[in-house]
Design a protein around this motif. Structure first.
Motif, PDB file in Angstrom:
ATOM      1  N   MET A  11       0.832  -1.201  -0.268  1.00 43.96           N
ATOM      2  CA  MET A  11      -0.208   0.071  -0.156  1.00 43.96           C
ATOM      3  C   MET A  11       0.996   1.273  -0.001  1.00 43.96           C
ATOM      4  N   LEU A  12       2.043   1.174   0.744  1.00 49.13           N
ATOM      5  CA  LEU A  12       2.938   2.547   0.722  1.00 49.13           C
ATOM      6  C   LEU A  12       3.306   2.557  -0.550  1.00 49.13           C
ATOM      7  N   LYS A  36       6.916   6.057  10.136  1.00 49.97           N
ATOM      8  CA  LYS A  36       6.584   7.376   9.657  1.00 49.97           C
ATOM      9  C   LYS A  36       6.720   7.485   8.380  1.00 49.97           C
ATOM     10  N   ALA A  37       5.812   7.928   7.355  1.00 53.29           N
ATOM     11  CA  ALA A  37       6.262   8.150   5.969  1.00 53.29           C
ATOM     12  C   ALA A  37       5.859   9.506   5.521  1.00 53.29           C
ATOM     13  N   GLN A  62      -0.851  12.956   4.175  1.00 49.39           N
ATOM     14  CA  GLN A  62      -1.915  12.735   5.162  1.00 49.39           C
ATOM     15  C   GLN A  62      -3.290  13.418   4.677  1.00 49.39           C
ATOM     16  N   ASP A  63      -3.132  14.603   4.163  1.00 51.86           N
ATOM     17  CA  ASP A  63      -4.218  15.197   3.643  1.00 51.86           C
ATOM     18  C   ASP A  63      -4.224  15.451   2.335  1.00 51.86           C
ATOM     19  N   VAL A 112       2.408  10.247   7.875  1.00 51.86           N
ATOM     20  CA  VAL A 112       1.267   9.234   8.289  1.00 51.86           C
ATOM     21  C   VAL A 112       2.228   8.244   9.222  1.00 51.86           C
ATOM     22  N   GLN A 113       1.313   7.568   9.861  1.00 56.44           N
ATOM     23  CA  GLN A 113       1.838   6.329  10.357  1.00 56.44           C
ATOM     24  C   GLN A 113       1.337   4.956   9.594  1.00 56.44           C
ATOM     25  N   VAL A 114       2.576   4.368   9.078  1.00 55.89           N
ATOM     26  CA  VAL A 114       2.638   3.197   8.060  1.00 55.89           C
ATOM     27  C   VAL A 114       1.732   2.211   8.876  1.00 55.89           C
ATOM     28  N   SER A 115       2.025   1.890  10.005  1.00 58.51           N
ATOM     29  CA  SER A 115       1.433   0.994  10.786  1.00 58.51           C
ATOM     30  C   SER A 115      -0.355   1.095  10.812  1.00 58.51           C
TER      31      SER A 115
END
Length: 376
Positions: A14-15, A105-106, A112-113, A357-360
């Motif tokens: 996904m990333l 973090k990515a 994020q937005d 964003v938090q990848v997790s």
């Protein structure tokens, strides 16, 4: 039937896909850049099997994309409402916010937005299709081009499309506590112009009347009107052309936000009633785009309860709240269509050069979205 949640989402895959979106920069005011991003998303949706159409932009802004997925039912369905424009100008990738991964973090412009949330919502649809799991209702994805400036060119499209659906899901960023949004405050924008009298700033300074000086006075007065009920801020200002000339014109943009519609209506009256500080300068205030207040009702709270139940099965809490900062959910929520917002990715510092964003959070939030698509 209980929603199936054990879908094979892969955070790294996904990333990698999200990275292609983040690296296609798409600031609102660059229509060509936004259209490149729309084309990328349209192709992605077409490969998934959606019937995709591009809706031409207007007002000098970018196009929109609407994708409808096949479904045996003809009942009013689920609208996934998202935007692909960002606040970051083209070149941000090279100057301050390159895509990068640091632990969980990515980073990247618009990650994020709200490219992260939009991507995971579409991935949820894809995973359901691959697993042969039908959504509870027909699904339409509407990707818009101007949310970051208040949706002046797309509000009519959003409201028309929403009126044909029974549920609206908005993958805007999750709240800082991981929660979702069940209401949003009312927002109004204003365009201001001050007009002075030009003169040579070195030889005849006293003969001029500076539009910049007048605007500075107005900015202080405007921001001092802020109360607990309503905020007033000025975020954009342009004035002057030559430092050796007293400025004839100065333009600014102001924003007001209130939890209640009546407080915003009063703010509008105050802004439109502003006067110049003297007879030798002029002030013009025009009302810009407005987002109506969206307050949760029983249907919205029931929608949240469904989402909360899915989140509990996934092992995390899902609080809800009304939020400041507008989204296109303001429009659909104010129309009375059950809307759940803030369903996107967990992250922080949107609209800055530290946006991440938090990848997790990619997989659990995608599973939440997939669960909702089966349940609502």
């Amino acid at each position: 039937m209980e929603a199936k949640l054990d879908l094979p989402f892969d955070a790294e895959e996904m990333l990698a896909g999200l990275r292609t979106w983040v690296e296609c920069e798409s600031p609102t005011h660059d229509a060509a850049a936004v259209n490149r991003m729309m084309a990328l998303a349209a192709r992605h949706l077409a490969i998934m099997g959606a019937s995709v159409e591009t809706i031409p932009g207007r007002m000098g802004l970018g196009d929109c994309v609407r994708a409808r997925f096949p479904h045996p039912s003809k009942e009013p369905g689920i609208l996934v409402l998202a935007h692909l424009d960002t606040v970051h100008p083209v070149g941000t990738l090279k100057n301050g916010l390159a895509f990068r991964r640091e632990g969980d973090k990515a980073y990247g412009p618009g990650i994020q937005d709200m490219k992260g949330g939009t991507y995971l919502a579409i991935e949820a649809i894809r995973q359901l299709a691959m697993a042969g799991i039908a959504t509870s209702k027909p699904v339409t994805v509407l990707l818009t081009s101007d949310e970051e400036i208040g949706s002046p060119s797309t509000r009519d499209l959003i409201e028309a499309e929403a009126s044909r659906h029974s549920i609206v899901l908005v993958p805007e960023p999750a709240r800082p506590d991981g929660g979702v949004v069940t209401g949003r405050y009312a927002i109004a924008r204003f365009n201001l112009r001050t007009t002075g009298r030009p003169s040579h700033a070195g030889a005849r300074l006293g003969e001029g009347r500076s539009a910049i000086r007048e605007m500075a006075k107005q900015i202080v007065a405007i921001e001092e009107m802020t109360t607990e009920a309503c905020t007033f801020s000025v975020g954009v200002i342009h004035g002057g052309q030559w430092v050796n000339c007293v400025a004839t014109y100065c333009d600014a943009e102001s924003l007001s936000m209130a939890k209640r519609q009546e407080d915003l209506d009063a703010a509008v009256e105050k802004m439109l009633a502003l006067k110049a500080s003297g007879n030798d300068v002029q002030l013009e205030v025009k009302r810009g785009v407005t987002r109506p207040v969206w307050e949760p009702d029983a249907k919205v709270l029931a929608l949240h309860a469904t989402a909360e139940g899915i989140a509990k099965r996934l092992g995390f809490a899902l609080p809800h709240q009304s939020a400041g900062g507008g989204s296109d959910g303001n429009f659909t929520g104010a129309m009375g269509i059950p809307t759940l917002d803030g369903l996107g990715i967990v992250g922080a510092l949107a609209h800055t050069l530290e946006e991440h964003v938090q990848v997790s959070s990619l997989v659990p939030r995608a599973k939440l979205f997939a669960g909702l698509l089966q349940s609502v």
